[in-house]
Design a protein around this motif. Structure first.
Motif, PDB file in Angstrom:
ATOM      1  N   ALA A  80       0.834  -1.212   0.000  1.00 42.47           N
ATOM      2  CA  ALA A  80       0.000   0.000   0.000  1.00 42.47           C
ATOM      3  C   ALA A  80       0.862   1.253   0.000  1.00 42.47           C
ATOM      4  O   ALA A  80       0.601   2.210  -0.746  1.00 42.47           O
ATOM      5  CB  ALA A  80      -0.927  -0.012   1.210  1.00 42.47           C
ATOM      6  N   GLU A  81       1.912   1.262   0.809  1.00 46.40           N
ATOM      7  CA  GLU A  81       2.800   2.429   0.867  1.00 46.40           C
ATOM      8  C   GLU A  81       3.487   2.653  -0.474  1.00 46.40           C
ATOM      9  O   GLU A  81       3.569   3.784  -0.976  1.00 46.40           O
ATOM     10  CB  GLU A  81       3.837   2.248   1.975  1.00 46.40           C
ATOM     11  CG  GLU A  81       4.730   3.466   2.164  1.00 46.40           C
ATOM     12  CD  GLU A  81       5.751   3.260   3.259  1.00 46.40           C
ATOM     13  OE1 GLU A  81       6.200   4.265   3.840  1.00 46.40           O
ATOM     14  OE2 GLU A  81       6.121   2.106   3.529  1.00 46.40           O
ATOM     15  N   ALA A  82       3.973   1.571  -1.076  1.00 46.32           N
ATOM     16  CA  ALA A  82       4.647   1.683  -2.371  1.00 46.32           C
ATOM     17  C   ALA A  82       3.687   2.158  -3.454  1.00 46.32           C
ATOM     18  O   ALA A  82       4.069   2.931  -4.336  1.00 46.32           O
ATOM     19  CB  ALA A  82       5.252   0.332  -2.761  1.00 46.32           C
ATOM     20  N   ALA A  83       2.432   1.716  -3.393  1.00 40.32           N
ATOM     21  CA  ALA A  83       1.441   2.135  -4.390  1.00 40.32           C
ATOM     22  C   ALA A  83       1.224   3.639  -4.343  1.00 40.32           C
ATOM     23  O   ALA A  83       1.193   4.313  -5.383  1.00 40.32           O
ATOM     24  CB  ALA A  83       0.118   1.401  -4.152  1.00 40.32           C
TER      25      ALA A  83
ATOM     26  N   GLU B 123      -4.783  -1.181  -6.172  1.00 40.44           N
ATOM     27  CA  GLU B 123      -4.647  -1.383  -7.619  1.00 40.44           C
ATOM     28  C   GLU B 123      -4.956  -0.100  -8.379  1.00 40.44           C
ATOM     29  O   GLU B 123      -4.267   0.248  -9.347  1.00 40.44           O
ATOM     30  CB  GLU B 123      -5.585  -2.503  -8.088  1.00 40.44           C
ATOM     31  CG  GLU B 123      -5.400  -2.828  -9.571  1.00 40.44           C
ATOM     32  CD  GLU B 123      -6.429  -3.799 -10.105  1.00 40.44           C
ATOM     33  OE1 GLU B 123      -6.069  -4.627 -10.957  1.00 40.44           O
ATOM     34  OE2 GLU B 123      -7.601  -3.726  -9.682  1.00 40.44           O
ATOM     35  N   THR B 124      -5.979   0.624  -7.956  1.00 41.91           N
ATOM     36  CA  THR B 124      -6.356   1.861  -8.639  1.00 41.91           C
ATOM     37  C   THR B 124      -5.244   2.887  -8.582  1.00 41.91           C
ATOM     38  O   THR B 124      -4.879   3.495  -9.603  1.00 41.91           O
ATOM     39  CB  THR B 124      -7.638   2.444  -8.016  1.00 41.91           C
ATOM     40  OG1 THR B 124      -8.693   1.481  -8.098  1.00 41.91           O
ATOM     41  CG2 THR B 124      -8.059   3.714  -8.743  1.00 41.91           C
TER      42      THR B 124
ATOM     43  N   GLY C 116      -3.315   2.294 -17.951  1.00 42.53           N
ATOM     44  CA  GLY C 116      -3.255   1.496 -16.728  1.00 42.53           C
ATOM     45  C   GLY C 116      -4.621   1.071 -16.219  1.00 42.53           C
ATOM     46  O   GLY C 116      -4.762   0.004 -15.617  1.00 42.53           O
ATOM     47  N   LEU C 117      -5.649   1.885 -16.451  1.00 40.64           N
ATOM     48  CA  LEU C 117      -6.991   1.562 -15.970  1.00 40.64           C
ATOM     49  C   LEU C 117      -7.839   0.871 -17.014  1.00 40.64           C
ATOM     50  O   LEU C 117      -9.043   0.673 -16.821  1.00 40.64           O
ATOM     51  CB  LEU C 117      -7.686   2.839 -15.496  1.00 40.64           C
ATOM     52  CG  LEU C 117      -7.005   3.550 -14.320  1.00 40.64           C
ATOM     53  CD1 LEU C 117      -7.763   4.808 -13.939  1.00 40.64           C
ATOM     54  CD2 LEU C 117      -6.874   2.623 -13.116  1.00 40.64           C
TER      55      LEU C 117
ATOM     56  N   TRP D  77     -12.310   0.549 -17.262  1.00 38.53           N
ATOM     57  CA  TRP D  77     -13.055  -0.547 -16.655  1.00 38.53           C
ATOM     58  C   TRP D  77     -12.441  -0.982 -15.314  1.00 38.53           C
ATOM     59  O   TRP D  77     -13.179  -1.426 -14.405  1.00 38.53           O
ATOM     60  CB  TRP D  77     -13.137  -1.737 -17.605  1.00 38.53           C
ATOM     61  CG  TRP D  77     -11.850  -2.499 -17.767  1.00 38.53           C
ATOM     62  CD1 TRP D  77     -10.866  -2.285 -18.671  1.00 38.53           C
ATOM     63  CD2 TRP D  77     -11.401  -3.607 -16.965  1.00 38.53           C
ATOM     64  NE1 TRP D  77      -9.830  -3.166 -18.513  1.00 38.53           N
ATOM     65  CE2 TRP D  77     -10.137  -3.995 -17.459  1.00 38.53           C
ATOM     66  CE3 TRP D  77     -11.943  -4.296 -15.882  1.00 38.53           C
ATOM     67  CZ2 TRP D  77      -9.406  -5.037 -16.900  1.00 38.53           C
ATOM     68  CZ3 TRP D  77     -11.224  -5.341 -15.328  1.00 38.53           C
ATOM     69  CH2 TRP D  77      -9.966  -5.714 -15.845  1.00 38.53           C
ATOM     70  N   VAL D  78     -11.125  -0.844 -15.170  1.00 36.63           N
ATOM     71  CA  VAL D  78     -10.492  -1.201 -13.889  1.00 36.63           C
ATOM     72  C   VAL D  78     -10.995  -0.278 -12.785  1.00 36.63           C
ATOM     73  O   VAL D  78     -11.291  -0.724 -11.657  1.00 36.63           O
ATOM     74  CB  VAL D  78      -8.958  -1.124 -14.009  1.00 36.63           C
ATOM     75  CG1 VAL D  78      -8.294  -1.355 -12.648  1.00 36.63           C
ATOM     76  CG2 VAL D  78      -8.450  -2.138 -15.027  1.00 36.63           C
ATOM     77  N   LEU D  79     -11.113   1.008 -13.097  1.00 39.85           N
ATOM     78  CA  LEU D  79     -11.616   1.969 -12.114  1.00 39.85           C
ATOM     79  C   LEU D  79     -13.065   1.664 -11.743  1.00 39.85           C
ATOM     80  O   LEU D  79     -13.435   1.671 -10.562  1.00 39.85           O
ATOM     81  CB  LEU D  79     -11.499   3.389 -12.680  1.00 39.85           C
ATOM     82  CG  LEU D  79     -12.073   4.511 -11.809  1.00 39.85           C
ATOM     83  CD1 LEU D  79     -11.328   4.580 -10.479  1.00 39.85           C
ATOM     84  CD2 LEU D  79     -11.992   5.844 -12.545  1.00 39.85           C
TER      85      LEU D  79
END
Length: 510
Positions: free
Chosen positions: A168-171, A462-463, A472-473, A478-480
């Motif tokens: 999470a921190e790296a994201a 992921e978002t 990326g999305l 659709w990923v969002l």
């Protein structure tokens, strides 16, 4: 930039506002693109002055307007693809695929499977069956996106492995600039939820073990003159304390594998005998509710996600594997384990509710005959298995807490770690004694913690990770949209499940 140009710049006085402490002298660092860091004999001093821990995820720092000490992580897309994090993992005690599968099954096949008939009672027979596979599929998918995102971030950060909170921190650090300031908060939130969730599971395990042992003992003391009858279940919890302390002084995950194997065998044997009872004199399906109504669905959601969600142990298991590429994929350790888990949970829930109906308890073993030796053996076998599972669940929160405070104890680290372990065990015991109602307790832990850990956080991670990446999305974002659905689903389950569970605890309903 050439070295000659760097030396020429060194003669230019830097503005006083660049350094927080005026006594620090300027230092010139040459950037090394291959190592994603600085190449300087005094680089360690530079890192200390700017509070950049070389063992932590690097953050953007400036030693002037033109001399970056560290690159913004995860911006070199081509360089990221050349780094294979699995080749850089150095593990003292790596686990095999089979060891990992055993740990995954044991982490998932806890007391939650025995609560599935109660979950079906709150959902209805057919609705519970369909919803169990649906929630199981969603939970498994969220684990997939968490692990895949972690692998992507390992490449960006040039790290061999990342835990859940570190992912999470790296994201947030490698995501859009506006998200950078939330990186520490994201890491802290996941750590807190992991600690609360897994220690909550440990509390549930204590309640479960104590209630099953109590039923067996009560059967032999009901007409006894030398032994008291109907001893409070809290006394049984207190008696477990020395055993829990002894078991949880084991600090190496690999050494817990034999206990996980024993627990799996006991659970398997116990479930076979449980099915033997469930398949005797089965009522007609028409005698059970096909849909129990909307009012009890939050309790079903909390119980089901508690049973199915083993995300707290996923990242430690994957990071400790000898061949981490085998964890996800087809079939993969994760898919194999979760397919078996979800199918078994659905079977237990369906036939457990079909057999006992509205008389179903928080654990199906409590419905088995108390006066038959076979039923008593099941209660004891499952109790021992869940007791061993306590150690696996306890391992992760203890690692999180110890990693953040061990630097404070100097040479007395071993004594401090053992003291903290014992203190945490006593805390879980105290909470279990305070809330001995098994059903609402299970639903509350699932609704509060696992809604965030299993659904909301993986979707958010992921978002943020792919937000500003080219395509990326996905097409039409659709990923969002998919992740917005997961977050909404998790928030709805959290609010409704927590509300209903707290009301049941207050009322004292089992």
């Amino acid at each position: 930039m050439s070295k000659k140009h760097l030396h020429n710049q060194a003669a230019i006085p830097l503005a006083p506002a660049v350094f927080k402490k005026p006594q620090l002298r300027p230092m010139i660092a040459e950037y090394d693109p291959k190592k994603k860091g600085v190449k300087n004999d005094l680089s360690d001093v530079v890192m200390v002055k700017y509070k950049v821990d070389p063992n932590d995820i690097p953050v953007e720092q400036q030693a002037g307007s033109t001399l970056p000490l560290m690159e913004i992580p995860g911006r070199d897309i081509e360089g990221d693809e050349d780094f294979n994090p699995f080749e850089h993992r150095k593990l003292a005690h790596p686990t095999s695929d089979m060891d990992t599968l055993i740990h995954l099954l044991k982490g998932s096949l806890g007391s939650g499977i025995l609560a599935m008939p109660m979950a079906f009672m709150n959902a209805g027979l057919y609705f519970g069956l369909v919803s169990t596979f649906l929630i199981g599929g969603i939970c498994t998918y969220c684990v997939h996106i968490l692990v895949k995102t972690s692998h992507e971030l390992c490449k960006r950060m040039q790290k061999p492995s990342l835990g859940f909170a570190e992912t999470a921190e790296a994201a947030f650090l490698s995501g859009p600039p506006a998200a950078h300031k939330f990186s520490r908060l994201a890491k802290a939130m996941i750590n807190w939820f992991l600690v609360i969730d897994l220690l909550g599971c440990c509390c549930v395990y204590i309640v479960f073990v104590s209630k099953n042992i109590k039923q067996v003992v009560d059967n032999y003391t009901v007409d006894s003159e030398w032994a008291p009858h109907d001893v409070d279940v809290r006394i049984y919890m207190a008696v477990l304390l020395p055993l829990l302390i002894s078991m949880n002084l084991i600090r190496n995950l690999k050494y817990l594998a034999p206990f996980s194997m024993i627990a799996n065998l006991l659970v398997g044997t116990g479930m076979v005998i449980t099915f033997y009872y469930l398949f005797q004199d089965i009522p007609a399906i028409s005698e059970r509710k096909q849909f129990a109504g909307v009012a009890r669905l939050p309790t079903f959601f909390g119980t089901a996600i508690f049973a199915l969600e083993g995300i707290g142990v996923v990242m430690p298991l994957e990071n400790n594997m000898k061949t981490p590429t085998h964890f996800i994929g087809c079939p993969g350790v994760l898919n194999t384990g979760m397919f078996f888990v979800v199918s078994l949970y659905a079977l237990v829930g369906f036939f457990g509710y079909l057999k006992y109906g509205d008389e179903t308890y928080g654990s199906i073993t409590l419905n088995l005959p108390q006066d038959e030796v076979l039923g008593q053996c099941v209660k004891l076998m499952i109790a021992v298995a869940i007791f061993f599972t306590y150690s696996l669940q306890f391992y992760v929160p203890m690692e999180i807490i110890w990693k953040n405070i061990r630097h404070r104890f100097g040479a007395k680290k071993n004594l401090a770690e053992y003291t903290i372990r014992i203190t945490l065990i006593i805390i879980t015991l105290g909470i279990a004694i305070a809330i001995p109602n098994l059903g609402p307790f299970i639903s509350l832990v699932g609704a509060v913690c696992l809604s965030f850990l299993g659904l909301i956080f993986p979707a958010v991670i992921e978002t943020v990770t792919y937000w500003d990446r080219p395509n990326g999305l996905g097409r039409f974002n659709w990923v969002l949209l998919k992740n917005m659905f997961l977050v909404s689903f998790g928030i709805l389950g959290f609010l409704t499940g927590a509300y209903v569970s707290i009301l049941d605890i207050i009322k004292g309903e089992e």
